[in-house]
Design a protein around this motif. Structure first.
Motif, PDB file in Angstrom:
ATOM      1  N   ALA A 127      67.618  49.811  10.891  1.00 55.40           N
ATOM      2  CA  ALA A 127      68.674  50.348  11.754  1.00 55.40           C
ATOM      3  C   ALA A 127      69.480  51.409  11.013  1.00 55.40           C
ATOM      4  O   ALA A 127      69.811  52.461  11.575  1.00 55.40           O
ATOM      5  CB  ALA A 127      69.589  49.215  12.228  1.00 55.40           C
TER       6      ALA A 127
ATOM      7  N   THR B 139      71.697  53.466  16.791  1.00 53.85           N
ATOM      8  CA  THR B 139      71.120  52.213  16.308  1.00 53.85           C
ATOM      9  C   THR B 139      71.925  51.677  15.130  1.00 53.85           C
ATOM     10  O   THR B 139      72.262  50.484  15.078  1.00 53.85           O
ATOM     11  CB  THR B 139      69.652  52.409  15.916  1.00 53.85           C
TER      12      THR B 139
ATOM     13  N   TYR C 294      65.879  43.346  22.039  1.00 57.03           N
ATOM     14  CA  TYR C 294      65.392  43.620  20.678  1.00 57.03           C
ATOM     15  C   TYR C 294      64.685  42.411  20.069  1.00 57.03           C
ATOM     16  O   TYR C 294      63.746  42.565  19.272  1.00 57.03           O
ATOM     17  CB  TYR C 294      66.559  43.994  19.766  1.00 57.03           C
TER      18      TYR C 294
ATOM     19  N   TYR D 200      64.985  45.567  14.221  1.00 59.58           N
ATOM     20  CA  TYR D 200      66.062  46.424  13.718  1.00 59.58           C
ATOM     21  C   TYR D 200      67.286  45.599  13.314  1.00 59.58           C
ATOM     22  O   TYR D 200      68.370  46.153  13.100  1.00 59.58           O
ATOM     23  CB  TYR D 200      66.526  47.468  14.739  1.00 59.58           C
TER      24      TYR D 200
END
Length: 515
Positions: free
Chosen positions: A227, A234, A295, A299
């Motif tokens: 990330a 992000t 997600y 990340y």
């Protein structure tokens, strides 16, 4: 009769339609799709007996914009609902409910709405259910909802101390079936069952809590360090989550295991629902979709909220029922295609302003033009100028606890658009930045190839394709004196579509479930 073996439709009568929508349900997490854990066996059986659209996309990885797109057949830039708080401003000529009402259907709803329609637009309404509760029919329901709300949208580290019967999916199915049982007339019925799960808060009772052990959860492809490497929205979102829930990523395996358990719980409730519906009317057409993904720890993130990664924009989509071939299709399709598809299947006119494409020929097993189904488009963003990484405008949820708003004014500022063709994906933003990914080699989009001279031809082809899509989704409404051309099935690029990027650098062209 087994629920996965529908009969042919009754002559002279339109079939019942069951639309099941899950919320924040990422594609690719079932055994049929290649995942190492068997999370949704009944759903996989429906996919095996019907059409499994393995490359389906949401038009926008946000609840209300995506659901409005499904109902109107229009992309968010046309229906103008770009955030969860603006459903009342939806712009369209006629939506799915109007079409079905005009075709003589009774309209039933049970579950989470998050749409521009309300209870008065349905003949039967069971809701609203949200992510922390719904209509309560017992003290146990009230106690469970209070416990659920106390999780503050985080993951529970222990099994939910309430039985399955208190869970929202079970209550929603109970109410949907009760409403169907009360309808004894000859009219066909459209039933929309909208599950709030597997959206946060992440919790599940036994036996589902222990069904998938934390140590059995597959390793993720990208942790929190990625990330930071990706930067932008992000990285900003990752820092926000860490600030609000310090050390939250240490629980990612528990969160993922509970997410998978929620999928199995949903699957069992779906089995109960479809079995009962098909016992009532065996020729019922069943559609399974989600509004967007999650997600699931990649990340170092949970939930949703930044960008247009495949993790958020790819969704499960299965169609099963009369006239639907048993097949796997890899054409690129979208949630906006649901309305025109049902119009064609039911013999209804497609409303003005619809931008989706009918999938009816595809569902029947026919060949379709590669120019029309060789690419797909999606968008995200609330508009306005982009906030910088140092800015901290107020979050629109004023949480008393430690939760956070992932759909915040920073990560949703400005706008992004994406196009996928084959294994190539291009993302562009309102400040002129481009990202180019080869999904066959880089499924979680870690290596941006937009500056690679060897990919200049691919970049140019995808830029042209994105421009064509953005013009295509321009709004035709309001209608005026001039008549817009309506091609069959809404296939505007059936004969002379925009050029797709070459794929000769890929030597292995065999289908993969994880693409």
């Amino acid at each position: 009769m087994a629920p996965t073996e529908p009969t042919r439709p009754t002559a002279g009568r339109r079939p019942d339609v069951l639309l099941v929508m899950t919320d924040q349900h990422r594609a690719g997490l079932t055994a049929r799709s290649g995942y190492p854990l068997d999370t949704m066996p009944f759903t996989d059986s429906l996919a095996a007996g019907g059409t499994d659209l393995v490359r389906a996309y949401t038009p926008n990885p946000t609840c209300v914009p995506a659901r409005t797109s499904m109902l109107t057949g229009r992309f968010p830039s046309a229906h103008r609902v770009r955030q969860n708080s603006t459903a009342r401003h939806a712009c369209y000529d006629a939506d799915l409910l109007d079409v079905l009402r005009g075709a003589g259907y009774r309209l039933h709803f049970a579950g989470k709405p998050h749409i521009h329609r309300g209870p008065d637009d349905f003949d039967a309404w069971a809701g609203p259910y949200w992510h922390t509760g719904g209509p309560q029919h017992s003290e146990e329901h009230a106690a469970f909802d209070a416990w659920l709300d106390g999780l503050d949208h985080g993951p529970s580290e222990v099994a939910t101390p309430f039985p399955v019967q208190a869970q929202l999916p079970h209550r929603i199915v109970d109410q949907a079936l009760a409403d169907l049982a009360r309808h004894t007339g000859p009219e066909p019925v459209f039933t929309w069952v909208s599950f709030p799960e597997p959206h946060n808060p992440y919790q599940v009772p036994e036996p589902y809590f222990s069904l998938f052990a934390e140590e059995d959860v597959p390793d993720r492809l990208a942790g929190p360090e990625v990330a930071e490497r990706k930067g932008g929205d992000t990285a900003w979102l990752r820092r926000l989550v860490e600030e609000k829930r310090p050390g939250y990523d240490l629980l990612w395996r528990r969160y993922a295991a509970s997410y998978l358990g929620m999928l199995r719980l949903l699957d069992d409730e779906l089995r109960r629902l479809v079995t009962a519906v098909r016992e009532r009317r065996p020729d019922t057409l069943v559609l399974l979709v989600s509004d967007h993904g999650d997600y699931v720890g990649e990340y170092g993130l949970q939930r949703k909220g930044a960008g247009l990664p495949e993790l958020l924009v790819r969704i499960p989509m299965v169609v099963h029922g009369p006239g639907v071939a048993a097949q796997t299709r890899e054409e690129l399709v979208s949630l906006v295609d649901v309305l025109p598809t049902l119009c064609e299947l039911l013999g209804a006119d497609v409303p003005a302003g619809v931008q989706g494409r009918s999938l009816a020929p595809l569902l029947a097993g026919e060949a379709v033009p590669p120019g029309e189904f060789g690419s797909i488009y999606a968008e995200v963003g609330f508009g306005g100028a982009r906030y910088g990484p140092e800015e901290r405008p107020p979050l629109h949820f004023d949480y008393a606890g430690t939760s956070y708003d992932e759909l915040n004014s920073v990560t949703m500022s400005g706008g992004q658009r994406m196009v996928r063709a084959g294994d190539w994906k291009l993302v562009a933003d309102d400040e002129g930045r481009l990202e180019l990914y080869d999904l066959s080699e880089d499924p979680v989009e870690l290596v941006d190839l937009s500056e690679d001279p060897a990919r200049a031809g691919v970049l140019l082809a995808l830029t042209r394709l994105l421009a064509a899509w953005m013009i295509r989704v321009g709004d035709e409404l309001p209608t005026g004196a001039y008549t817009a051309k309506r091609p069959p099935h809404g296939w505007r690029w059936a004969e002379h579509g925009p050029p797709l990027p070459a794929a000769e650098h890929h030597t292995d062209r065999s289908p993969r479930r994880d693409r």
